[in-house]
Write an enzyme that holds these catalytic residues in place. Structure first.
Site, short mmCIF file in Angstrom:
data_model
loop_
_atom_site.label_atom_id
_atom_site.label_comp_id
_atom_site.label_asym_id
_atom_site.label_seq_id
_atom_site.Cartn_x
_atom_site.Cartn_y
_atom_site.Cartn_z
N SER A 168 0.86 -1.18 0.00
CA SER A 168 0.00 0.00 0.00
C SER A 168 0.90 1.23 0.00
CB SER A 168 -0.95 -0.02 1.20
OG SER A 168 -1.82 1.10 1.16
N TYR A 198 -4.93 7.45 -7.05
CA TYR A 198 -3.89 6.58 -6.48
C TYR A 198 -4.20 6.31 -5.01
CZ TYR A 198 0.69 5.22 -4.63
OH TYR A 198 1.72 4.56 -4.00
N LYS A 202 -4.77 2.68 -3.09
CA LYS A 202 -3.92 2.25 -1.98
C LYS A 202 -4.75 2.05 -0.70
CE LYS A 202 -1.27 1.18 -4.06
NZ LYS A 202 -0.35 0.02 -4.15
#
Length: 319
Positions: A168, A198, A202
């Site tokens: 992550s 993004y 994550k």
């Protein structure tokens, strides 16, 4: 002006050469194993006598290039580090890759879902998902789902130690206010900055990891943040210029980028450190330091919704 913190606070004084135990008999898959932290992970694990490591990459040429450094460090590694063709932006490719592992192996001990893209221009995967969410979450979700039978089988063995490591990022804190816009994920989401998208992908990595730990308690599943690493992952941020580039420049000062070797430390630690020190479902920052993550990353309802939504999408596409 001083830097805010040292991203390499190595809680356990972890040294891969000293602390990785023998990996004899273990089968390992590392996605994005051809460059950056993925290549370093393969290299360090290869030193400890695993049965097989699948180096997953988009092309044989990328594998061949990576193996130059890996064989230089581990001369016999070409005997057990195997190329696995994998494009996470294509679920068909993911299915084909998992079929190879299922056909060739009767167990899987460590799955390192390392590959990913960061703040790339807006776009869609081959299956119609927002490019970053589709690559970073959906591709790895299907790969994990397909390989679970091997992971579960290995977990039933005496003295087994089966693990899933999902890469992550602290960037998960950049996700939109609701975390994941499920009603828009099957569009290119041009109304959102790429860095927000993004962040959403994550965040999904952390949430999915927590649900994996809940559903499969015999498998140790953790998510990790590598720190700010000197790889080509963030090159698209600099190429795009403007606001994101300025944020990145400030971030470079406040959180000094560190080497790939240091950046891979957290995921290698999570894959090999003694199990009793690692909390199933937890999120770790460098190196080996448990972190709460954002409030959204601890939202049980959101993680359950993500799991159900992901399953629904995969089934609808025939997987």
């Amino acid at each position: 002006m001083q830097r805010l913190f040292n991203p390499l606070d190595n809680v356990h004084k972890f040294d891969p050469d000293k602390h990785i135990p023998s990996l004899t008999g273990k089968v390992i898959v590392v996605t994005g194993g051809n460059s950056g932290c993925g290549k370093e992970t393969v290299l360090q694990l290869a030193k400890h006598n695993p049965k097989r490591i699948y180096l997953a990459a988009r092309s044989k040429a990328k594998y061949d290039d990576a193996m130059k450094a890996i064989t230089a460090a581990v001369p016999n590694s070409s005997n057990f580090v195997t190329f696995l063709e994998l494009d996470l932006a294509s679920l068909e490719s993911v299915k084909n890759a998992s079929d190879i592992v299922l056909r060739e192996c009767d167990r899987l001990d460590i799955l390192v879902n390392n590959a990913g893209i960061m703040a790339v221009p807006h776009g869609l995967t081959k299956d119609g998902f927002e490019i970053q969410f589709g690559t970073n979450h959906m591709g790895h979700a299907l790969l994990t789902r397909q390989l679970l039978p091997l992971l579960e089988k290995a977990a039933k063995e005496p003295s087994s130690d089966v693990r899933i490591i999902n890469l992550s990022s602290i960037g998960h804190t950049m996700a939109p206010d609701q975390g994941i816009k499920f009603d828009e994920v099957k569009t290119s989401m041009t109304s959102q900055y790429p860095i927000r998208l993004y962040g959403s992908s994550k965040l999904a990595n952390i949430l999915y990891t927590r649900e994996l730990a809940h559903r499969y308690p015999d498998i140790l599943s953790v998510s990790v943040h590598p720190g700010r690493v000197e790889t080509n992952l963030g090159s698209s941020v600099h190429e795009q210029g403007g606001f994101l580039h300025r944020v990145s420049q400030v971030s470079d000062f406040l959180i000094k980028p560190h080497s790939v070797q240091a950046g891979a430390l957290n995921q290698i630690w999570a894959a090999t450190w003694k199990r009793s020190d690692i909390v199933n479902g937890a999120y770790y920052v460098p190196a080996g330091k448990e972190n709460d993550g954002s409030k959204l990353s601890r939202d049980v309802k959101l993680r359950e919704k993500l799991w159900a939504w992901t399953e629904e999408q995969l089934v609808a596409l025939g997987y």
